[in-house]
Design an enzyme around this catalytic site. Sequence first.
Site, mmCIF file in Angstrom:
data_model
loop_
_atom_site.group_PDB
_atom_site.id
_atom_site.type_symbol
_atom_site.label_atom_id
_atom_site.label_comp_id
_atom_site.label_asym_id
_atom_site.label_seq_id
_atom_site.Cartn_x
_atom_site.Cartn_y
_atom_site.Cartn_z
ATOM 1 N N GLU A 117 26.932 49.373 47.171
ATOM 2 C CA GLU A 117 26.736 49.293 48.618
ATOM 3 C C GLU A 117 25.293 49.456 49.039
ATOM 4 O O GLU A 117 24.892 48.934 50.055
ATOM 5 C CB GLU A 117 27.607 50.346 49.314
ATOM 6 N N GLU A 174 30.886 13.577 23.836
ATOM 7 C CA GLU A 174 30.533 13.451 25.249
ATOM 8 C C GLU A 174 29.035 13.559 25.488
ATOM 9 O O GLU A 174 28.421 12.664 26.014
ATOM 10 C CB GLU A 174 31.267 14.521 26.061
#
Lengths: 112, 575
Positions: B312, B72
Site C-alpha cells: 500500500e 513457426e
Amino acid sequence: MNQMDVNSDIRTKQKPKSGANDKWVLRLYVAGQTPKALTAFANLTKICEEQLKGKYSIEVIDLMKNPQKGAADQIFALPTLVRKLPVPVRKIIGDLSNTERVLIGLDLLPVS
Amino acid sequence: MKKAERKNSIINLPKTPTGILGFDEITLGGLPTGRPTLVCGGAGCGKTLFGIEFLVRGATQFNEPGVFMSFEETSEELTINVASLGFDLNDLIKNKKIVLEHVHIERSEIEETGEYDLEALFIRLGYAIDSIGAKRVVLDTIESLFAGLPNQLILRAELRRLFRWLKNKGVTAIITGERGDETLTRQGLEEYVSDCVIMLDHRVTEQTSIRRLRIVKYRGSLHGTNEYPFLIDETGFSVLPVTSLGLEHIVSNERISSGIKELDEMLEGKGYFRGSTVLVSGTAGIGKTSTAAHFAEAACKRGERVLYFCFEESPSQLMRNMLSVGIKLEPWVRKGLLRFQATRPTLYGLEMHLAVTHKYVNEFKPDVVILDPINTFVTGDKEFEVKTLLVRIVDFLKVNQITALFTSLTSSDCRLESSDVGISSLIDTWLLLRDIELNGERNRGVYVLKSRGMANSNQIREFVLTKHGVELRDVYIGANGLLTGSARIAQEALENSAVLTRKHDLELKKREIVRKRREMEAKVETTLADFGSEEAEAIKIIEEEQEIIKQLELDKTEMAKSRKAGIGKIATKTL
C-alpha cells in the site's frame, strides 16, 4: 494414359509462354534408392524430356549421404522437387506421379 | 509410504530433470527420459518457452545438448525472443550445445503430387541430433505441418512414425501443440504422445491473468495432479509446487522479540516463536504497520534479515511515517538487512504474487518476512483463491523457518475475527488491534486473540503510539467498562489523588502522636518540678521544727541548770 495425352497437347501450347529460353535448374531430393525416389526420378525425366528438352538440368541430392543439405531448401518431405530456376522457387513433393499437378507446380500449366 | 513410492518410481522410470524451477518437484524428477512429452496449451501460454528452457537448462546445467526444431519462428526470431529471458542462444549454438533448426513450410509453394513421406524431416532432425550428440529435442509446433500439408493420412502416419523414431533415438523430447476446442490439441497429437502430457493454461479472471500448469498424464510415474500456477519472468519459467508440501516442517523453540516490550510481556515475556506466523489485524489507522515496523526493526537489531512486502505504501513513505513514531528503518536498509518490495497487489495475479514472494525470499534469504497488508489481495470474490495463496505462502515460509508477520485490515462493519480472509487457522499468533470508542474518543486496544504454544495474556491493553514507538498501557476497568485515553488518564489521576490523601492522613496521625507525647512529657516535667519544690519546702519546715525542738530542750536545760535540778533526771523523764 488418355489424360496424359490431353495434357501434353496443352503443354505444347504453353511452352513458349513460360520463360522461353531460360535454363531450368531442378533439384530432386531423395533419401536412398527407395521405390518412391526411383519413381519420382523416372517421372521427372520423362516430363522434362517432353517439356524442356535440352534446356534443363537435374541435380539429385541424396539426403542419406548429405543430410546437412536438407535445411538449405527447407526440405521436410521426400521426394521433393525444387525448381531453383527460373525464379520463383517452387517445391513439389511426392513421387511426381500426377503429371498435371507437377506441371502446375512447375508453372508449365496454368491453373484452370 | 510416499517416500517408498517415490523410490519405486525412480527405479521404474528414469527421468530427465528439466531444470525448470518447481517443475521437477511436481513431477518428482522431471520428464520421462527417452520419451516424448506433449506440452499443449492456448496461444501465448508459454509452450515455446517451456521447450526452450528445457533445452537451455539441459545444456547449461545437466550437460545435455539439445535440438530445437521450430516450425513457426525462425532461428533469429527465436534467439531474440528468448534473449529477453536471459538465455543466450547464440553462445550455446556456438559451443555446440544447442542446434536451432527452422522448418519452414509455405503452403503456397508446395504442390503435392503422389506418394511422399516426411523422411527429410527425420534426416534433418537426426543429423542435428547427431551433430552435437543431443539428448533433448523440442518440436515446436509440429501442428504447423497440418496447415502446410493437405494430405492428412500421410501426415498422421508419419507423425506416428516420428514419435516412435524419437523413442528409438533415445532422446527426451517435448512436442508442443495448440489447444483444441474439445481435445487437448487441435490435431489430436495426444493420440501419438501418450507418455506424458502437460497442459499450460493462461486465464484471465477479473482482468488479471493467471498462468497455470497441469500434468494431465504421466505414464509410469506419480505426479502432482493440481493446477499449479506458474510464471514467466526475466529468469524464465517457474512453477510453484507449494501445496505439495506436507505439514512436516521442523519447529523452533526459539523465541524472538516483537520489538514492543509490553507486547512481549503479554506473550510470556518472550515474544513470538521463531518460524511462526503472526497476524496483526485491525481496523484502519490502528497501528498495524507500526507493529510490523517494530518487529522489523527488532529483527534487524538482532542482525537478522527482513524482507518487507508493502502493498500500500512506497518504501520511502513507509520509512518516513515510521520515523514519526521513532522507528528508524532507513539505516537497516542501507546495511542491507532490510529490504522492501513494494508492489500494488493489482499489478499481477495472485499466483504471480506468490511466485514473486518465492523468488525474492529465495534470493534474499530473510529470517523475517512481513506482508503488509494481505487483504489488498482480495478484490472481488476471490476469497478462496486468496486463502490458497496464503496457505502456500505460509507453508513456504514455515518450511524455511522464516517468521512471518502479516497485517490485515478488517472493516469495521463486520466481525473482527471473521473477516480475515479465512486464514485464522493458519495463524500461530494473532494480535487483534481494535478501537475502543468511549467518551467521545477513539482509542486503540490490543489483545492476543490466540497464540499457539504459549500462555498468553488475556488482557486488553491500551495501545499508544508515542514518539518512541508503540507503548502498551494498562487498561482501567471502571464502572462503565473499559477506560482508555483521557478517561484512563482521569482515572489514573483519581487514583493518584486518593493515594495522596491517604498519605496526608498518615502524616497527620504521626504528627498528632508526636505532639501528644510531647504534651505528656511536659506535664510529667511540671508535676516533677512541683513535687520537687514541695518536697524542699517540707524538708525545710522539718529542719526548722527540729531546730525549734533543739532550742526548746536547750532552753529547758538552761532553766534546770538555773534551778539546780538534775538535769539528766528531768530531761530523761520529759523526753
